[in-house]
Enzyme design. Structure first.
Site, PDB file in Angstrom:
ATOM      1  N   GLY A 145       0.788  -1.229   0.000  1.00 19.38           N
ATOM      2  CA  GLY A 145       0.000   0.000   0.000  1.00 19.38           C
ATOM      3  C   GLY A 145       0.819   1.277   0.000  1.00 19.38           C
ATOM      4  O   GLY A 145       0.266   2.369  -0.155  1.00 19.38           O
ATOM      5  N   GLY A 146       2.134   1.156   0.206  1.00 18.26           N
ATOM      6  CA  GLY A 146       2.948   2.376   0.290  1.00 18.26           C
ATOM      7  C   GLY A 146       2.532   3.247   1.464  1.00 18.26           C
ATOM      8  O   GLY A 146       2.535   4.476   1.388  1.00 18.26           O
ATOM      9  N   LEU A 147       2.198   2.603   2.560  1.00 14.30           N
ATOM     10  CA  LEU A 147       1.534   3.310   3.669  1.00 14.30           C
ATOM     11  C   LEU A 147       2.473   3.887   4.723  1.00 14.30           C
ATOM     12  O   LEU A 147       2.040   4.668   5.555  1.00 14.30           O
ATOM     13  CB  LEU A 147       0.571   2.334   4.366  1.00 14.30           C
ATOM     14  CG  LEU A 147      -0.544   1.762   3.490  1.00 14.30           C
ATOM     15  CD1 LEU A 147      -1.273   0.646   4.229  1.00 14.30           C
ATOM     16  CD2 LEU A 147      -1.520   2.855   3.102  1.00 14.30           C
ATOM     17  N   GLU A 157       5.616   1.691  19.626  1.00 16.61           N
ATOM     18  CA  GLU A 157       5.720   0.703  18.547  1.00 16.61           C
ATOM     19  C   GLU A 157       6.078  -0.677  19.086  1.00 16.61           C
ATOM     20  O   GLU A 157       6.513  -1.558  18.346  1.00 16.61           O
ATOM     21  CB  GLU A 157       6.741   1.176  17.512  1.00 16.61           C
ATOM     22  CG  GLU A 157       6.386   2.520  16.880  1.00 16.61           C
ATOM     23  CD  GLU A 157       5.403   2.427  15.700  1.00 16.61           C
ATOM     24  OE1 GLU A 157       5.546   1.522  14.878  1.00 16.61           O
ATOM     25  OE2 GLU A 157       4.488   3.288  15.624  1.00 16.61           O
ATOM     26  N   HIS A 175      -2.947   3.011   9.320  1.00 19.55           N
ATOM     27  CA  HIS A 175      -3.231   1.583   9.066  1.00 19.55           C
ATOM     28  C   HIS A 175      -2.765   0.684  10.205  1.00 19.55           C
ATOM     29  O   HIS A 175      -3.260  -0.426  10.367  1.00 19.55           O
ATOM     30  CB  HIS A 175      -2.611   1.129   7.729  1.00 19.55           C
ATOM     31  CG  HIS A 175      -1.114   1.034   7.731  1.00 19.55           C
ATOM     32  ND1 HIS A 175      -0.276   2.130   7.748  1.00 19.55           N
ATOM     33  CD2 HIS A 175      -0.276  -0.045   7.705  1.00 19.55           C
ATOM     34  CE1 HIS A 175       0.990   1.739   7.730  1.00 19.55           C
ATOM     35  NE2 HIS A 175       1.020   0.422   7.707  1.00 19.55           N
ATOM     36  N   HIS A 227      12.485   1.941  13.070  1.00 19.93           N
ATOM     37  CA  HIS A 227      12.422   1.263  14.375  1.00 19.93           C
ATOM     38  C   HIS A 227      13.854   0.925  14.778  1.00 19.93           C
ATOM     39  O   HIS A 227      14.698   0.660  13.909  1.00 19.93           O
ATOM     40  CB  HIS A 227      11.655  -0.074  14.284  1.00 19.93           C
ATOM     41  CG  HIS A 227      10.173   0.060  14.123  1.00 19.93           C
ATOM     42  ND1 HIS A 227       9.444  -0.730  13.260  1.00 19.93           N
ATOM     43  CD2 HIS A 227       9.272   0.864  14.735  1.00 19.93           C
ATOM     44  CE1 HIS A 227       8.162  -0.411  13.343  1.00 19.93           C
ATOM     45  NE2 HIS A 227       8.031   0.554  14.220  1.00 19.93           N
ATOM     46  N   VAL A 253      11.558   2.855   3.882  1.00 16.48           N
ATOM     47  CA  VAL A 253      11.988   2.951   2.485  1.00 16.48           C
ATOM     48  C   VAL A 253      11.364   1.866   1.611  1.00 16.48           C
ATOM     49  O   VAL A 253      10.869   2.126   0.508  1.00 16.48           O
ATOM     50  CB  VAL A 253      13.540   2.884   2.403  1.00 16.48           C
ATOM     51  CG1 VAL A 253      14.018   2.930   0.970  1.00 16.48           C
ATOM     52  CG2 VAL A 253      14.174   3.999   3.221  1.00 16.48           C
ATOM     53  N   ALA A 254      11.347   0.630   2.103  1.00 12.95           N
ATOM     54  CA  ALA A 254      10.822  -0.482   1.291  1.00 12.95           C
ATOM     55  C   ALA A 254       9.330  -0.304   1.034  1.00 12.95           C
ATOM     56  O   ALA A 254       8.847  -0.531  -0.082  1.00 12.95           O
ATOM     57  CB  ALA A 254      11.088  -1.812   1.999  1.00 12.95           C
ATOM     58  N   SER A 255       8.593   0.096   2.055  1.00 17.51           N
ATOM     59  CA  SER A 255       7.142   0.289   1.891  1.00 17.51           C
ATOM     60  C   SER A 255       6.872   1.338   0.824  1.00 17.51           C
ATOM     61  O   SER A 255       5.999   1.170  -0.036  1.00 17.51           O
ATOM     62  CB  SER A 255       6.519   0.706   3.236  1.00 17.51           C
ATOM     63  OG  SER A 255       5.347   1.457   3.059  1.00 17.51           O
ATOM     64  N   CYS A 276      11.046  -8.432  12.551  1.00 16.59           N
ATOM     65  CA  CYS A 276       9.725  -7.770  12.605  1.00 16.59           C
ATOM     66  C   CYS A 276       8.620  -8.798  12.727  1.00 16.59           C
ATOM     67  O   CYS A 276       7.571  -8.541  13.310  1.00 16.59           O
ATOM     68  CB  CYS A 276       9.442  -6.990  11.323  1.00 16.59           C
ATOM     69  SG  CYS A 276      10.627  -5.734  10.929  1.00 16.59           S
ATOM     70  N   ASP A 289      14.878  -1.837  15.783  1.00 14.44           N
ATOM     71  CA  ASP A 289      15.255  -3.193  15.339  1.00 14.44           C
ATOM     72  C   ASP A 289      15.678  -3.229  13.870  1.00 14.44           C
ATOM     73  O   ASP A 289      15.953  -4.299  13.328  1.00 14.44           O
ATOM     74  CB  ASP A 289      14.168  -4.236  15.662  1.00 14.44           C
ATOM     75  CG  ASP A 289      12.897  -4.103  14.830  1.00 14.44           C
ATOM     76  OD1 ASP A 289      12.839  -3.246  13.930  1.00 14.44           O
ATOM     77  OD2 ASP A 289      11.956  -4.877  15.089  1.00 14.44           O
TER      78      ASP A 289
END
Ligand code: SUG
Length: 448
Positions: free
Chosen positions: A19-21, A174, A137, A250, A26-28, A371, A252
């Site tokens: 969704g590019g949310l 988070e 989201h 994050h 960067v990956a999203s 994750c 992690d």
């Protein structure tokens, strides 16, 4: 009494999509609107769970969520039947429908923060669901997360559950992605390490300029209070805002800890020397010998770390006392990272082996091996109190693989999220899943 670290991996949900949310991830951002494969994603995750189980690690599974979240779309003013709500949202506000469809609860490192019983004032294992309020989201996950955790860890003699912190940015939380625990043994009192990106109330803490800092100091402090942690067993550190601006959303993504070992990038924290000294001192008072393994920026740049997810690895203790790093395939594809790992594991340090997993479907949304798992340290009697339905066994693996084959689509594109049939499929799958995992009724459609 023996104690273990158990990993509860998120089962990828049937609506997994790109969704590019997540601005700042960067990956999203870069895979936005790519066509996903929910079936492959779920199977990649299950393969990791199976492999760890076969290696002798204690492995559990955390159920996905009902998506699209029609209730949240109703709260945003879309009306009619479920199908009408979905179709109206698709027509009038596609980004809201996409957000309501996200399978992001798969990243269970963000489900909650967990403090093992050896650290807490009342001697129970404490869980605080993460409000995840930096991203819409993800902010809708915690009510169901709390019900699922409650169904997995139901015995009040051993487990205490706290609701998510107030859902405002001052308490952005988070979960375990910004929390690590050091200890000599999983069953002994340890040192809980909370890493935050900014302070909500004190402007002396430098904040990132480009991307959001999702975790606040005040949220971490509230979790430590709720869990009844003692000052002697807690260390707070600020994440380097410069690396947040490079895509480290994050902690992690730039550090991982286990037992007495912290594996971290040279640029991960502010005031690194002070932080390490405090960790060494506090763990020392609890009988542990803190070991910091620093990856220098000359060997691996922050950019390489973000691309490869070297630090989003699982650091696991093997029976012989040495440690194994579970890394994503992307680490092998990065020459700097791979050569660093060869050198690391051939040395005399605590980390002696690396194992690679293909988690591409999740990685393309910025979710690596770490994750995908929630760590819960448990003593024998606590392990016995966990709902046995969620503990991975060869039979459960086979059953879940068959369940994925039966219910999941091979491919999912953004336009297909508007298909009301997806909700019907998702509910049918989850209804069966709650029976397989013996969770009872945990989803909104089951509670209505
Ligand atoms: O919150 N990605 C997740 C990735 C979470 C990774 N978790 C840890 N580092 N522990 C996030 O940014 C992307 C969803 C999308 O774009 O479709 C997303 O939510």
């Amino acid at each position: 009494m023996s104690a273990y670290e158990m990993n509860f991996d998120g089962l990828v949900g049937p609506t997994h999509n790109y969704g590019g949310l997540s601005y700042g991830n960067v990956a999203s951002q870069s895979n936005s609107q790519a066509v996903s494969s929910p079936k492959q994603a779920a199977k990649q995750g299950l393969a990791k769970m199976k492999a760890l189980m076969e290696m002798g690690f204690k492995q559990g599974v955390l159920a996905p969520q009902e998506r699209p979240d029609v209730a949240v779309l109703r709260r945003l003013g879309f009306t009619g039947s479920d199908a009408q709500v979905i179709q109206r949202a698709a027509k009038e506000a596609m980004p809201l429908l996409v957000a309501s469809c996200s399978a992001s609860s798969m990243w269970t490192a963000n489900a909650c923060t967990v403090s093992p019983s050896a650290d807490t004032a009342d001697g129970r294992v404490h869980f605080t669901a993460a409000n995840l309020n930096c991203k819409f989201h993800r902010s809708i996950e915690h009510p169901t997360t709390s019900r699922v955790l409650g169904a997995m860890f139901a015995d009040e003699r051993h487990f205490a559950h706290h609701a998510a912190l107030p859902a405002v940015s001052q308490f952005g939380d988070e979960g375990a992605a910004n929390h690590t625990r050091f200890c000599k043994d999983y069953g002994e009192a340890g040192v809980e390490f909370f890493v935050y990106g900014r302070s909500a109330f004190d402007s002396r803490y430098p904040a990132p300029q480009r991307y959001p800092a999702r975790q606040t100091l005040e949220a971490s402090q509230a979790v430590a209070r709720l869990h009844g942690l003692s000052e002697a067993g807690v260390v707070y550190a600020q994440q380097n805002p410069v690396v947040i601006d490079q895509g480290v959303f994050h902690n992690d993504v730039i550090a991982v800890g286990n037992g007495e070992v912290l594996f971290y990038h040279q640029d991960a924290f502010l005031d690194t020397d002070k932080v390490l000294a405090e960790l060494g001192d506090k763990l020392g008072r609890r009988g542990g010998n803190f070991q910091a393994v620093c990856v220098p920026r000359d060997a691996v740049t922050v950019e390489d770390a973000v691309r490869s997810y070297l630090f989003n690895s699982q650091l696991l203790s093997r029976a012989d006392g040495s440690m194994l790093l579970i890394v994503p395939e992307e680490c092998r594809n990065n020459a700097n990272v791979w050569s660093y790992l060869q050198q690391l594991t051939s040395g005399n340090g605590p980390i002696r082996a690396v194992q690679v997993f293909d988690l591409k479907q999740s990685m393309q949304n910025g979710g690596g091996p770490a994750c995908l798992r929630l760590r819960v340290a448990l003593k024998d009697n606590e392990l016995e109190a966990v709902n046995p339905g969620v503990i991975m066994t060869p039979a459960l693996y086979d059953r879940l693989t068959g369940w994925v084959d039966k219910h999941y689509r091979d491919q999912l594109s953004e336009s297909e999220l508007a298909d009301p049939q997806l909700l019907v499929e998702c509910r049918a799958a989850l209804d069966e899943l709650t029976q397989i995992l013996k969770l009872g009724s945990v989803y909104p459609f089951q509670l209505a």
